[in-house]
Design an enzyme around this catalytic site. Sequence first.
Site, PDB file in Angstrom:
ATOM      1  N   ASN A   6       5.703 -15.492  -2.782  1.00 49.67           N
ATOM      2  CA  ASN A   6       6.395 -14.222  -2.567  1.00 49.67           C
ATOM      3  C   ASN A   6       6.610 -14.075  -1.061  1.00 49.67           C
ATOM      4  OD1 ASN A   6       7.211 -11.582  -2.372  1.00 49.67           O
ATOM      5  ND2 ASN A   6       5.272 -10.690  -3.092  1.00 49.67           N
ATOM      6  N   LYS A   8       8.277 -11.920   0.474  1.00 48.43           N
ATOM      7  CA  LYS A   8       8.404 -10.514   0.883  1.00 48.43           C
ATOM      8  C   LYS A   8       9.595 -10.342   1.836  1.00 48.43           C
ATOM      9  CE  LYS A   8       3.568  -9.858  -0.123  1.00 48.43           C
ATOM     10  NZ  LYS A   8       2.316  -9.154   0.120  1.00 48.43           N
ATOM     11  N   GLU A  94       3.434  -3.331  -3.769  1.00 52.22           N
ATOM     12  CA  GLU A  94       4.181  -2.739  -2.647  1.00 52.22           C
ATOM     13  C   GLU A  94       5.379  -1.941  -3.160  1.00 52.22           C
ATOM     14  OE1 GLU A  94       4.574  -6.396  -0.465  1.00 52.22           O
ATOM     15  OE2 GLU A  94       2.413  -6.352  -0.086  1.00 52.22           O
ATOM     16  N   GLY A 170      -2.833  -9.189   1.388  1.00 53.80           N
ATOM     17  CA  GLY A 170      -2.556  -9.213   2.819  1.00 53.80           C
ATOM     18  C   GLY A 170      -3.719  -8.767   3.678  1.00 53.80           C
ATOM     19  N   SER A 210      -4.463 -12.721  -0.976  1.00 54.16           N
ATOM     20  CA  SER A 210      -5.112 -13.550   0.044  1.00 54.16           C
ATOM     21  C   SER A 210      -5.554 -14.923  -0.470  1.00 54.16           C
ATOM     22  CB  SER A 210      -6.292 -12.803   0.670  1.00 54.16           C
ATOM     23  OG  SER A 210      -5.840 -11.607   1.305  1.00 54.16           O
TER      24      SER A 210
HETATM   25  P1  PGA Z   1      -1.008 -12.160   0.088  1.00 52.04           P
HETATM   26  O1  PGA Z   1       0.057 -11.420  -0.848  1.00 52.04           O
HETATM   27  O2  PGA Z   1      -1.191 -13.550  -0.457  1.00 52.04           O
HETATM   28  O3  PGA Z   1      -0.411 -12.135   1.464  1.00 52.04           O
HETATM   29  O4  PGA Z   1      -2.277 -11.374  -0.009  1.00 52.04           O
HETATM   30  C1  PGA Z   1       0.086 -11.616  -2.243  1.00 52.04           C
HETATM   31  C2  PGA Z   1       1.171 -10.777  -2.856  1.00 52.04           C
HETATM   32  O5  PGA Z   1       1.391  -9.650  -2.408  1.00 52.04           O
HETATM   33  O6  PGA Z   1       1.867 -11.208  -3.801  1.00 52.04           O
END
Ligand code: PGA
Length: 247
Positions: A6, A8, A94, A170, A210
């Site tokens: 992802n 984002k 999100e 995140g 994460s």
């Molecule tokens: P992250 O995000 O691996 O940066 O924690 C995962 C996600 O939001 O899909």
Amino acid sequence: MLVAGNWKMHTDIDAARALARDVVDSVGDPGDVTVVVCPPFVSLSAVAAEIAGTPVGLGAQNMHAQDAGAFTGEVSAPMLTSAGCRYVILGHSERRQFFGETDEGVCAKIGQAHAHGLVPIVCVGETLEERKAGKAEEVVGRQLAHSLRGAAPGSPDRLAIAYEPVWAIGTGETATPDQAQEMHAFIRVRLNEQFGPQTARALHILYGGSVKPGNAAELFGQTDVDGGLIGGASLKGEDFAAIARAG
Ligand code: PGA
């Protein structure tokens, strides 16, 4: 195993093209692991061209629940399929947190995705407050019940669930493998109730939050963890490939 990146709101079109190339080169032959990248809308076509003929698949990060209409700023399922998408992330935390996404909205989008042959990756997960209050399963159970109401994937490869504890996204803080397994097993039970044992066993339940090259193997080694939804670590081809190899 399914491992989806992802991206984002990262990468402009040139950077997306370069990252897609990096992912393809780094992943090589992923074997049994289905590898998917989900770039921002504006880069979907460029990335589709870059990964054409490779084992890497394409997904989007959101979509609208209708085919077309006066919905300024929105993108529809037919637009995504015409850009080369097979997957779409729905109900990411999100989207829920910053854009008012609800389980009912996600439910409508799942139906729309299925009507257009897209595979929804449906995100669920509790906040830290909810976990501390002992309500994690209640919250995830409710999200599943409401967002999957009436869902008819047909076959198990047409739906994936991503368990993403909000407190792990995140933040650098990952659910322990035990915490992940416990929730994934709970999700599997709920999927079993709705879709029956055969489909529930085969549906992919991804962990997200994460995930890094250093913790992926242990997380993916849990009985009910069938892959991952990767944010930050999907922005580097080699890290994302290392995670895919752990699958
Ligand atoms: P992250 O995000 O691996 O940066 O924690 C995962 C996600 O939001 O899909």
